[in-house]
Design a protein around this motif. Sequence first.
Motif, mmCIF file in Angstrom:
data_model
loop_
_atom_site.group_PDB
_atom_site.id
_atom_site.type_symbol
_atom_site.label_atom_id
_atom_site.label_comp_id
_atom_site.label_asym_id
_atom_site.label_seq_id
_atom_site.Cartn_x
_atom_site.Cartn_y
_atom_site.Cartn_z
ATOM 1 N N PRO A 274 7.535 -8.221 -9.314
ATOM 2 C CA PRO A 274 8.409 -7.576 -8.320
ATOM 3 C C PRO A 274 8.618 -6.085 -8.594
ATOM 4 C CG PRO A 274 9.325 -9.695 -8.942
ATOM 5 C CD PRO A 274 8.180 -9.428 -9.881
ATOM 6 N N ASP A 275 8.743 -5.700 -9.865
ATOM 7 C CA ASP A 275 8.915 -4.280 -10.194
ATOM 8 C C ASP A 275 7.670 -3.484 -9.820
ATOM 9 O OD1 ASP A 275 11.424 -4.761 -11.140
ATOM 10 O OD2 ASP A 275 10.869 -4.738 -13.268
ATOM 11 N N ALA A 276 6.505 -4.064 -10.074
ATOM 12 C CA ALA A 276 5.262 -3.379 -9.747
ATOM 13 C C ALA A 276 5.106 -3.221 -8.240
ATOM 14 C CB ALA A 276 4.069 -4.143 -10.329
ATOM 15 N N VAL A 277 5.462 -4.254 -7.495
ATOM 16 C CA VAL A 277 5.391 -4.187 -6.033
ATOM 17 C C VAL A 277 6.310 -3.086 -5.510
ATOM 18 C CG1 VAL A 277 6.024 -5.416 -3.909
ATOM 19 C CG2 VAL A 277 4.672 -6.570 -5.657
ATOM 20 N N ASP A 278 7.528 -3.040 -6.028
ATOM 21 C CA ASP A 278 8.492 -2.040 -5.561
ATOM 22 C C ASP A 278 8.027 -0.626 -5.910
ATOM 23 O OD1 ASP A 278 11.165 -1.619 -4.343
ATOM 24 O OD2 ASP A 278 11.620 -0.725 -6.278
ATOM 25 N N GLN A 279 7.471 -0.438 -7.090
ATOM 26 C CA GLN A 279 7.010 0.887 -7.499
ATOM 27 C C GLN A 279 5.815 1.344 -6.665
ATOM 28 O OE1 GLN A 279 6.383 1.154 -11.747
ATOM 29 N NE2 GLN A 279 8.292 0.068 -12.184
ATOM 30 N N LEU A 280 4.873 0.429 -6.400
ATOM 31 C CA LEU A 280 3.711 0.808 -5.601
ATOM 32 C C LEU A 280 4.115 1.106 -4.162
ATOM 33 C CD1 LEU A 280 0.737 1.292 -5.280
ATOM 34 C CD2 LEU A 280 0.378 -1.182 -5.053
ATOM 35 N N ALA A 281 5.022 0.297 -3.595
ATOM 36 C CA ALA A 281 5.490 0.550 -2.231
ATOM 37 C C ALA A 281 6.188 1.904 -2.138
ATOM 38 C CB ALA A 281 6.437 -0.570 -1.791
ATOM 39 N N ALA A 282 7.012 2.232 -3.125
ATOM 40 C CA ALA A 282 7.707 3.524 -3.135
ATOM 41 C C ALA A 282 6.706 4.672 -3.270
ATOM 42 C CB ALA A 282 8.720 3.567 -4.272
ATOM 43 N N SER A 283 5.668 4.461 -4.078
ATOM 44 C CA SER A 283 4.660 5.502 -4.258
ATOM 45 C C SER A 283 3.881 5.740 -2.974
ATOM 46 C CB SER A 283 3.710 5.099 -5.389
ATOM 47 O OG SER A 283 2.685 6.058 -5.555
ATOM 48 N N ILE A 284 3.500 4.667 -2.299
ATOM 49 C CA ILE A 284 2.773 4.800 -1.035
ATOM 50 C C ILE A 284 3.632 5.528 -0.004
ATOM 51 C CG2 ILE A 284 1.760 3.532 0.901
ATOM 52 C CD1 ILE A 284 0.968 1.351 -1.059
ATOM 53 N N MET A 285 4.914 5.172 0.040
ATOM 54 C CA MET A 285 5.805 5.803 1.006
ATOM 55 C C MET A 285 5.948 7.298 0.720
ATOM 56 S SD MET A 285 9.485 4.504 2.336
ATOM 57 C CE MET A 285 10.199 5.215 3.816
ATOM 58 N N SER A 286 6.084 7.653 -0.546
ATOM 59 C CA SER A 286 6.243 9.075 -0.885
ATOM 60 C C SER A 286 4.993 9.874 -0.570
ATOM 61 C CB SER A 286 6.603 9.219 -2.361
ATOM 62 O OG SER A 286 5.524 8.823 -3.189
ATOM 63 N N GLN A 287 3.837 9.224 -0.588
ATOM 64 C CA GLN A 287 2.583 9.912 -0.312
ATOM 65 C C GLN A 287 2.250 9.964 1.179
ATOM 66 O OE1 GLN A 287 0.515 11.492 -2.533
ATOM 67 N NE2 GLN A 287 2.092 11.129 -4.073
ATOM 68 N N LEU A 288 2.535 8.878 1.913
ATOM 69 C CA LEU A 288 2.111 8.785 3.311
ATOM 70 C C LEU A 288 3.208 9.158 4.305
ATOM 71 C CD1 LEU A 288 -0.042 5.511 3.310
ATOM 72 C CD2 LEU A 288 -0.787 7.875 3.028
ATOM 73 N N THR A 289 4.418 8.651 4.100
ATOM 74 C CA THR A 289 5.508 8.899 5.059
ATOM 75 C C THR A 289 6.780 9.271 4.302
ATOM 76 O OG1 THR A 289 6.023 6.517 5.065
ATOM 77 C CG2 THR A 289 4.580 7.348 6.823
ATOM 78 N N PRO A 290 6.791 10.372 3.579
ATOM 79 C CA PRO A 290 7.962 10.718 2.755
ATOM 80 C C PRO A 290 9.207 10.992 3.591
ATOM 81 C CG PRO A 290 6.440 12.578 2.913
ATOM 82 C CD PRO A 290 5.742 11.400 3.519
ATOM 83 N N PRO A 291 10.321 10.346 3.291
ATOM 84 C CA PRO A 291 11.573 10.628 4.010
ATOM 85 C C PRO A 291 11.977 12.087 3.843
ATOM 86 C CG PRO A 291 11.761 8.616 2.699
ATOM 87 C CD PRO A 291 10.482 9.283 2.280
ATOM 88 N N GLY A 292 12.323 12.717 4.938
ATOM 89 C CA GLY A 292 12.734 14.110 4.882
ATOM 90 C C GLY A 292 11.594 15.106 4.860
ATOM 91 N N GLY A 293 10.374 14.619 4.795
ATOM 92 C CA GLY A 293 9.219 15.504 4.799
ATOM 93 C C GLY A 293 8.383 15.291 6.054
ATOM 94 N N ARG A 294 7.656 16.300 6.455
ATOM 95 C CA ARG A 294 6.813 16.170 7.644
ATOM 96 C C ARG A 294 5.472 15.559 7.248
ATOM 97 N NH1 ARG A 294 5.999 20.895 12.063
ATOM 98 N NH2 ARG A 294 8.231 20.412 12.240
ATOM 99 N N TRP A 295 5.180 14.409 7.809
ATOM 100 C CA TRP A 295 3.941 13.698 7.477
ATOM 101 C C TRP A 295 3.028 13.522 8.695
ATOM 102 C CZ3 TRP A 295 4.179 9.244 10.352
ATOM 103 C CH2 TRP A 295 5.447 8.769 10.696
ATOM 104 N N PHE A 296 3.339 14.201 9.786
ATOM 105 C CA PHE A 296 2.483 14.162 10.969
ATOM 106 C C PHE A 296 2.683 15.468 11.724
ATOM 107 C CE2 PHE A 296 6.534 12.853 12.602
ATOM 108 C CZ PHE A 296 6.595 13.418 13.855
ATOM 109 N N GLY A 297 1.838 15.720 12.685
ATOM 110 C CA GLY A 297 1.990 16.919 13.500
ATOM 111 C C GLY A 297 1.046 16.895 14.686
ATOM 112 N N PHE A 298 1.403 17.636 15.718
ATOM 113 C CA PHE A 298 0.554 17.779 16.899
ATOM 114 C C PHE A 298 -0.115 19.142 16.848
ATOM 115 C CE2 PHE A 298 4.257 15.235 18.650
ATOM 116 C CZ PHE A 298 3.616 14.016 18.470
ATOM 117 N N SER A 299 -1.400 19.178 17.134
ATOM 118 C CA SER A 299 -2.123 20.452 17.084
ATOM 119 C C SER A 299 -3.025 20.577 18.308
ATOM 120 C CB SER A 299 -2.953 20.560 15.803
ATOM 121 O OG SER A 299 -3.909 19.523 15.738
ATOM 122 N N VAL A 300 -3.426 21.795 18.581
ATOM 123 C CA VAL A 300 -4.274 22.087 19.738
ATOM 124 C C VAL A 300 -5.688 21.572 19.483
ATOM 125 C CG1 VAL A 300 -5.194 23.922 21.199
ATOM 126 C CG2 VAL A 300 -2.895 24.137 20.226
#
Length: 219
Positions: free
Chosen positions: A62-88
Amino acid sequence: RMNIFQPKDVIAQYQSAKDRRSAWEGVWQDCYDFALPSRDSAVRGDSLGPRRGDRLFDGTAPDAVDQLAASIMSQLTPPGGRWFGFSVGPDVVASDRAELGAALERATAIMQSHIERSNFAVEMHQCYLDLVTAGTACLLFEEAPPGEPSAFRFTAVPLAHAVLDEGAGGRLDVTYRRCELTPAQLSARFQLSVEAERILGSKDRRSDQRLAVIEAVIP
């Protein structure tokens, strides 16, 4: 050419996909029992559920699952950070690129603010937990009712309620979700549906009766 599906066809396809998925349910349940017992994760939605925690020997998995999930979130969809954008895009002529770019930047900021004010971070983290544990996950993305702090609402759908299937092209792009709604919830969710109103015609909208609903996303 657009395919028009009848309700009986969708129900039959859902049941067929669910039957094919049954070969994996025991494996998935073992994964949850050993690695994420806190999740309401009876994969089949039946009596498998209340074994929660009785097969867990220590907190390593369970600890490993929680740590990996938190790591993925910080890399792909970090709270408070911009992880997407619209461009021309490349087809826009040079004279329009600056004006359109500014408009898209503003749209990105507006959408980002709505996501930050929504429950996205909580539900996305649960999706990453499911992804790490069972290899797949399902996130429901809805429009929030008027007056809510955000225009968006998210729900991490347990695997017990979601069934995935291959479309005509062989890709895993068909999703079924089974849920149970009261007459009031059904009316609010499908308020423009003639079929929903027909079903609710003889029912008390104030009743607590639960009605089974299958939602299908089919390309």
